[in-house]
Design a protein around this motif. Structure first.
Motif, PDB file in Angstrom:
ATOM      1  N   ARG A  19       1.036  -7.182  -5.765  1.00 18.94           N
ATOM      2  CA  ARG A  19      -0.521  -6.311  -6.153  1.00 18.94           C
ATOM      3  C   ARG A  19      -0.408  -4.629  -5.172  1.00 18.94           C
ATOM      4  O   ARG A  19       0.750  -5.167  -4.160  1.00 18.94           O
ATOM      5  CB  ARG A  19      -1.707  -7.053  -5.439  1.00 18.94           C
ATOM      6  CG  ARG A  19      -2.343  -8.333  -6.687  1.00 18.94           C
ATOM      7  CD  ARG A  19      -3.243  -8.257  -5.750  1.00 18.94           C
ATOM      8  NE  ARG A  19      -3.681  -7.556  -5.990  1.00 18.94           N
ATOM      9  CZ  ARG A  19      -5.205  -7.055  -7.278  1.00 18.94           C
ATOM     10  NH1 ARG A  19      -5.032  -7.940  -8.594  1.00 18.94           N
ATOM     11  NH2 ARG A  19      -5.632  -6.399  -7.034  1.00 18.94           N
ATOM     12  N   GLY A  20      -0.786  -3.612  -5.350  1.00 21.74           N
ATOM     13  CA  GLY A  20      -0.740  -2.755  -5.285  1.00 21.74           C
ATOM     14  C   GLY A  20      -1.652  -2.498  -4.733  1.00 21.74           C
ATOM     15  O   GLY A  20      -3.068  -2.533  -5.651  1.00 21.74           O
ATOM     16  N   THR A  21      -1.714  -1.683  -3.237  1.00 23.17           N
ATOM     17  CA  THR A  21      -3.022   0.029  -3.260  1.00 23.17           C
ATOM     18  C   THR A  21      -2.593   1.587  -3.694  1.00 23.17           C
ATOM     19  O   THR A  21      -1.650   1.883  -2.701  1.00 23.17           O
ATOM     20  CB  THR A  21      -3.614  -0.707  -2.035  1.00 23.17           C
ATOM     21  OG1 THR A  21      -4.084  -1.302  -2.565  1.00 23.17           O
ATOM     22  CG2 THR A  21      -5.158   0.606  -2.208  1.00 23.17           C
ATOM     23  N   LEU A  22      -3.466   1.521  -3.942  1.00 24.59           N
ATOM     24  CA  LEU A  22      -2.840   3.691  -4.678  1.00 24.59           C
ATOM     25  C   LEU A  22      -3.508   4.360  -3.166  1.00 24.59           C
ATOM     26  O   LEU A  22      -4.825   4.332  -3.211  1.00 24.59           O
ATOM     27  CB  LEU A  22      -2.688   4.083  -5.407  1.00 24.59           C
ATOM     28  CG  LEU A  22      -2.181   5.575  -5.356  1.00 24.59           C
ATOM     29  CD1 LEU A  22      -0.325   5.354  -4.976  1.00 24.59           C
ATOM     30  CD2 LEU A  22      -2.435   6.397  -7.309  1.00 24.59           C
ATOM     31  N   VAL A  23      -3.099   4.928  -1.996  1.00 20.64           N
ATOM     32  CA  VAL A  23      -4.282   5.713  -1.354  1.00 20.64           C
ATOM     33  C   VAL A  23      -3.407   7.426  -1.885  1.00 20.64           C
ATOM     34  O   VAL A  23      -2.224   7.661  -0.716  1.00 20.64           O
ATOM     35  CB  VAL A  23      -3.276   5.328   0.250  1.00 20.64           C
ATOM     36  CG1 VAL A  23      -4.999   6.100   1.490  1.00 20.64           C
ATOM     37  CG2 VAL A  23      -4.228   4.240   0.774  1.00 20.64           C
ATOM     38  N   ASP A  24      -4.704   8.150  -1.460  1.00 25.65           N
ATOM     39  CA  ASP A  24      -4.231   9.786  -1.999  1.00 25.65           C
ATOM     40  C   ASP A  24      -5.683  10.351  -1.943  1.00 25.65           C
ATOM     41  O   ASP A  24      -6.514   9.852  -1.684  1.00 25.65           O
ATOM     42  CB  ASP A  24      -3.209  10.143  -3.056  1.00 25.65           C
ATOM     43  CG  ASP A  24      -2.488  11.530  -2.085  1.00 25.65           C
ATOM     44  OD1 ASP A  24      -3.068  12.545  -1.682  1.00 25.65           O
ATOM     45  OD2 ASP A  24      -1.378  11.114  -2.174  1.00 25.65           O
ATOM     46  N   LEU A  25      -5.272  11.762  -2.398  1.00 22.72           N
ATOM     47  CA  LEU A  25      -6.928  12.253  -1.543  1.00 22.72           C
ATOM     48  C   LEU A  25      -7.649  12.347  -2.928  1.00 22.72           C
ATOM     49  O   LEU A  25      -7.108  11.884  -4.304  1.00 22.72           O
ATOM     50  CB  LEU A  25      -6.420  14.150  -2.049  1.00 22.72           C
ATOM     51  CG  LEU A  25      -5.812  14.691  -0.170  1.00 22.72           C
ATOM     52  CD1 LEU A  25      -5.496  15.904  -0.629  1.00 22.72           C
ATOM     53  CD2 LEU A  25      -7.293  13.971   0.866  1.00 22.72           C
TER      54      LEU A  25
ATOM     55  N   VAL B 293       0.765  -1.058   0.065  1.00 25.55           N
ATOM     56  CA  VAL B 293      -0.439   0.427  -0.205  1.00 25.55           C
ATOM     57  C   VAL B 293       0.835   1.419   0.031  1.00 25.55           C
ATOM     58  O   VAL B 293       2.175   1.369   0.559  1.00 25.55           O
ATOM     59  CB  VAL B 293      -0.738  -0.158   1.254  1.00 25.55           C
ATOM     60  CG1 VAL B 293      -1.817   1.418   1.378  1.00 25.55           C
ATOM     61  CG2 VAL B 293      -1.847  -0.630   1.513  1.00 25.55           C
ATOM     62  N   ASP B 294       1.047   1.733  -0.767  1.00 24.40           N
ATOM     63  CA  ASP B 294       1.730   3.103  -1.412  1.00 24.40           C
ATOM     64  C   ASP B 294       0.774   4.417  -0.720  1.00 24.40           C
ATOM     65  O   ASP B 294      -0.212   4.567  -1.075  1.00 24.40           O
ATOM     66  CB  ASP B 294       2.327   3.695  -2.316  1.00 24.40           C
ATOM     67  CG  ASP B 294       2.932   4.903  -3.095  1.00 24.40           C
ATOM     68  OD1 ASP B 294       3.175   5.046  -1.749  1.00 24.40           O
ATOM     69  OD2 ASP B 294       3.370   4.787  -3.908  1.00 24.40           O
TER      70      ASP B 294
END
Length: 340
Positions: free
Chosen positions: A196-202, A175-176
């Motif tokens: 696999r990835g997860t993008l976290v931001d506004l 998770v970035d």
């Protein structure tokens, strides 16, 4: 010649660090795209003024000054062209310097915040809110164009710092957190087709990130979470990555971000911090400038690797490993603290 005459004058000693005219002139030239307009060869100042919507006499004076400073060349009176230094200001130059200097974008706006440096030194508070009227993050939230420029600028900055120094074996989901438009996540995913990835931001930033990763055919291996990282994060991943995030914040909010990562990681997950090396010891000189810059912009700070240990501890984490990479950044690997 007397001994006093052979010594540098006060002006000569201070000139390299006191000049404001040249730095601003360079930024104006970058903003106007003058190097791009000269890409095909020398151009007369009248043509340049017409194409940039500027005053020809004022532009001539600007270019004449920059030419004397070694930026641009004047092969014949009134005709200007680029040289090796001015080529750095071209939009297509890989250094991306124009992006950092453009007064209409985040890079140039960031530098203008330093006109309020006296406020910061007197109060310890960020100058941004005094210069532009609202705190840094509120300002970005209210100005979508500036926020997009911020994302673009950061995508070519430390977010793309290589994390090849980290052992990704056994990691299946990363998770970035505060990952911008996903430039670093793309680098990580590109190194392991099984990851696999997860993008976290506004939300607006994540929307741009979705497009960025789709263009690289990586969106099928990603999840997207448009939210604040002060709220609960998607749980259960192997690694929670914080690259160039914590230096934006003072100790209390930085600890809160780490606590959210620790909660989501649980006992099995890890939290990896990527930041500048710090401001003491053998740290690069650039970190001292960045330390001041973060204070002026948003009240953040650069930290020595040892400074992260108490922050991690307050968030329920312990530092398991610290390593530096050739770029001058530090990778701090954290895990859930063992019960005492």
């Amino acid at each position: 010649m007397t001994s006093n005459e052979s010594e540098p004058s006060a002006w000569q000693l201070l000139a390299p660090v006191m000049d404001l005219a040249t730095p601003m002139a360079v930024r104006v030239a970058a903003t106007l795209g003058l190097a791009d307009l000269m890409a095909g060869g020398a151009r007369h100042v009248d043509e340049l003024a017409e194409r940039t919507g500027t005053d020809a006499d004022a532009l001539h004076r600007l270019l004449r000054h920059l030419t004397r400073q070694g930026v641009f060349a004047e092969p014949s009176p009134g005709r200007f062209t680029t040289n090796e230094t001015a080529d750095l200001l071209r939009s297509d130059h890989p250094s991306r310097m124009r992006l950092w200097l453009d007064l209409d974008g985040f890079g140039g706006r960031m530098d203008l915040a330093f006109t309020g440096l006296m406020h910061t030194v007197r109060t310890g508070r960020p100058a941004w809110e005094t210069v532009f009227g609202t705190p840094f993050w509120d300002h970005l939230a209210a100005d979508p164009a500036l926020a997009a420029s911020f994302d673009e600028t950061m995508s070519g900055s430390m977010r793309t710092t290589s994390v090849t120094g980290y052992d990704w074996s056994g990691v299946r989901h990363v998770v970035d957190v505060g990952g911008g438009t996903g430039a670093l996540l793309a680098e990580v995913l590109g190194g392991d087709p099984g990851l696999r990835g997860t993008l976290v931001d506004l939300p607006d930033t994540v929307a741009r990130g979705r497009r960025f990763l789709a263009e690289r055919r990586l969106d099928g291996r990603c999840e997207f979470s448009g939210q604040s990282f002060f709220d609960p994060l998607p749980a259960g991943a192997d690694v929670y990555l914080l690259s160039g995030v914590l230096h934006d914040w003072a100790d209390e909010p930085a600890t809160a971000i780490l606590r959210r990562c620790a909660e989501a990681a649980g006992e099995a997950g890890r939290v990896v911090i990527v930041e500048w090396y710090g401001t003491t010891g053998d740290a690069p000189a650039v970190s001292a400038e960045m330390d001041l810059r973060m204070l002026v912009l948003c009240g953040g700070r650069e930290r020595h690797p040892d400074d992260y240990r108490p922050l991690a501890g307050a968030a329920g984490l312990e530092v398991a490993d610290v390593r530096t990479v050739p770029s001058g950044h530090v990778l701090i690997d954290c895990r859930t603290a063992s019960p005492s």
